[in-house]
Write a protein that holds these residues in place. Structure first.
Motif, PDB file in Angstrom:
ATOM      1  N   LEU A 184     -12.681 -36.164  -2.720  1.00  0.00           N
ATOM      2  CA  LEU A 184     -12.614 -37.524  -3.262  1.00  0.00           C
ATOM      3  C   LEU A 184     -12.448 -37.470  -4.783  1.00  0.00           C
ATOM      4  CD1 LEU A 184     -15.488 -39.120  -1.140  1.00  0.00           C
ATOM      5  CD2 LEU A 184     -13.034 -39.219  -0.726  1.00  0.00           C
ATOM      6  N   ASP A 185     -11.758 -38.488  -5.321  1.00  0.00           N
ATOM      7  CA  ASP A 185     -11.566 -38.564  -6.775  1.00  0.00           C
ATOM      8  C   ASP A 185     -12.907 -38.396  -7.487  1.00  0.00           C
ATOM      9  OD1 ASP A 185      -8.915 -39.157  -6.243  1.00  0.00           O
ATOM     10  OD2 ASP A 185      -9.060 -41.274  -6.816  1.00  0.00           O
ATOM     11  N   THR A 186     -12.952 -37.604  -8.507  1.00  0.00           N
ATOM     12  CA  THR A 186     -14.123 -37.308  -9.376  1.00  0.00           C
ATOM     13  C   THR A 186     -15.145 -36.367  -8.731  1.00  0.00           C
ATOM     14  OG1 THR A 186     -15.665 -39.120  -8.774  1.00  0.00           O
ATOM     15  CG2 THR A 186     -13.958 -39.624 -10.428  1.00  0.00           C
ATOM     16  N   PHE A 187     -14.865 -35.813  -7.566  1.00  0.00           N
ATOM     17  CA  PHE A 187     -15.867 -34.997  -6.863  1.00  0.00           C
ATOM     18  C   PHE A 187     -15.868 -33.529  -7.294  1.00  0.00           C
ATOM     19  CE2 PHE A 187     -17.678 -37.091  -2.766  1.00  0.00           C
ATOM     20  CZ  PHE A 187     -18.047 -38.203  -3.496  1.00  0.00           C
ATOM     21  N   CYS A 188     -15.270 -33.227  -8.476  1.00  0.00           N
ATOM     22  CA  CYS A 188     -15.351 -31.839  -8.949  1.00  0.00           C
ATOM     23  C   CYS A 188     -15.529 -31.771 -10.470  1.00  0.00           C
ATOM     24  CB  CYS A 188     -14.116 -31.056  -8.517  1.00  0.00           C
ATOM     25  SG  CYS A 188     -14.316 -29.274  -8.712  1.00  0.00           S
ATOM     26  N   PRO A 189     -16.719 -32.186 -10.959  1.00  0.00           N
ATOM     27  CA  PRO A 189     -16.991 -31.981 -12.387  1.00  0.00           C
ATOM     28  C   PRO A 189     -16.928 -30.493 -12.728  1.00  0.00           C
ATOM     29  CG  PRO A 189     -18.653 -33.424 -11.399  1.00  0.00           C
ATOM     30  CD  PRO A 189     -17.848 -32.834 -10.259  1.00  0.00           C
ATOM     31  N   MET A 190     -16.295 -30.173 -13.850  1.00  0.00           N
ATOM     32  CA  MET A 190     -16.178 -28.766 -14.259  1.00  0.00           C
ATOM     33  C   MET A 190     -16.381 -28.604 -15.756  1.00  0.00           C
ATOM     34  SD  MET A 190     -12.986 -27.239 -12.115  1.00  0.00           S
ATOM     35  CE  MET A 190     -13.626 -25.660 -11.717  1.00  0.00           C
ATOM     36  N   GLY A 191     -16.834 -27.408 -16.137  1.00  0.00           N
ATOM     37  CA  GLY A 191     -16.955 -27.104 -17.556  1.00  0.00           C
ATOM     38  C   GLY A 191     -18.231 -26.318 -17.840  1.00  0.00           C
ATOM     39  N   PRO A 192     -18.786 -26.382 -19.075  1.00  0.00           N
ATOM     40  CA  PRO A 192     -18.217 -27.147 -20.181  1.00  0.00           C
ATOM     41  C   PRO A 192     -17.000 -26.443 -20.796  1.00  0.00           C
ATOM     42  CG  PRO A 192     -20.159 -25.970 -20.920  1.00  0.00           C
ATOM     43  CD  PRO A 192     -20.034 -25.708 -19.444  1.00  0.00           C
TER      44      PRO A 192
END
Ligand code: MG
Length: 286
Positions: A184-192
């Motif tokens: 789903l859209d936004t379901f993979c925060p990555m970083g920093p």
């Protein structure tokens, strides 16, 4: 070294991060992070100079804001998590006593899912009521290769970042395949940012996640069932990996479905994830 992608005064840049000083120095002459990764050997010696900017004055984006291909993900790669997943009732086809697979379970998330390390996650409350978090060490591929041998695997790794493999558990269960619940859209925060492989020992990293400040996941990458060479080798069999490909290595125990009753995320919750040697991401769920 650590490399970030960030927005500053209306344009996007790639830069070298000095995390302890809280500064980032833009790299000139590269189109984006994937371009830097692909030409890293040639660029390495010329990355040393130029004015830097306070990290507080930039907006960090995902290190590769729009990956060229799906993020490849590994499921059930820590024993305690494999057990909590099988016991949760949310794994379609779970077999009690057979939580460890003979071969790694591999699926993917689309580029549409990727967001930055401080962006809000859309909970999609109209289609799911069981949003869960998963902290994962994520491999960034540096050199192309197919049928990569385990012994050669680290030569194909550029570095590592952090991903939250956000999951709609009801969709993961209902569709008997993980893609629809994971992409789903936004379901993979990555970083920093990306820490290069020479900066850390990927087989001994503390992996932690908090929900609203409460420690939920607390593990070490030494407990991966399928280690990094095995994953790179397995995934590259018959499929060429290219610079900028991303492989999320699986999550340890302590996700929401590990509790009875499950602790799904609620609007306003803040999920913080940290991996030693890399850094931390923090996203609000709305
Ligand atoms: Mg996962």
């Amino acid at each position: 070294m650590k490399f970030a992608t960030f927005s500053y005064q209306g344009s996007d840049h790639v830069g070298v991060v000095d995390a302890s000083a809280g500064r980032v120095r833009p790299v000139s002459g590269v189109a984006d992070m994937v371009d830097l990764i692909a030409r890293y050997d040639a660029l390495k010696s010329s990355l040393g100079s130029g004015a830097d900017i306070a990290l507080g004055d930039v907006k960090l984006l995902a290190p590769i804001p729009v990956p060229k291909r799906n993020v490849i993900c590994v499921g059930k790669n820590y024993l305690d998590h494999a057990r909590e997943f099988a016991g949760s009732g949310f794994e379609a086809g779970a077999v009690r006593g057979a939580e460890i697979d003979e071969y790694p379970a591999v699926f993917s998330k689309g580029p549409n899912a990727v967001i930055g390390p401080t962006d809000d996650v859309d909970m999609h409350s109209e289609i799911t009521s069981s949003v869960d978090y998963e902290v994962e060490l994520t491999i960034v591929i540096g050199k192309s290769g197919r049928n990569i041998a385990k012994a050669d695997a680290y030569n194909h790794v550029f570095g590592y970042t952090i991903a939250n493999d956000v999951t709609a558990r009801d969709r993961q269960k209902r569709h008997k395949q993980w893609f629809l619940g994971k992409t789903l859209d936004t379901f993979c925060p990555m970083g920093p940012w990306i820490a290069t492989g020479d900066e850390l020992d990927p087989e001994n990293l503390a992996v932690k996640a908090w929900v609203n400040g409460e420690l939920r996941q607390n593990a070490n990458t030494r407990d991966l069932i399928f280690d990094i060479p095995t994953l790179v080798s397995t995934i590259s069999q018959g499929m060429t990996l290219v610079p900028g490909d991303l492989i999320a290595t699986g999550t340890p125990a302590g996700v929401g479905i590990g509790f009875n009753p499950p602790k799904f995320l609620k609007s306003g919750d803040v999920v913080t994830m940290e991996i030693s040697g890399i850094g931390r991401i923090e996203n609000r769920f709305v």
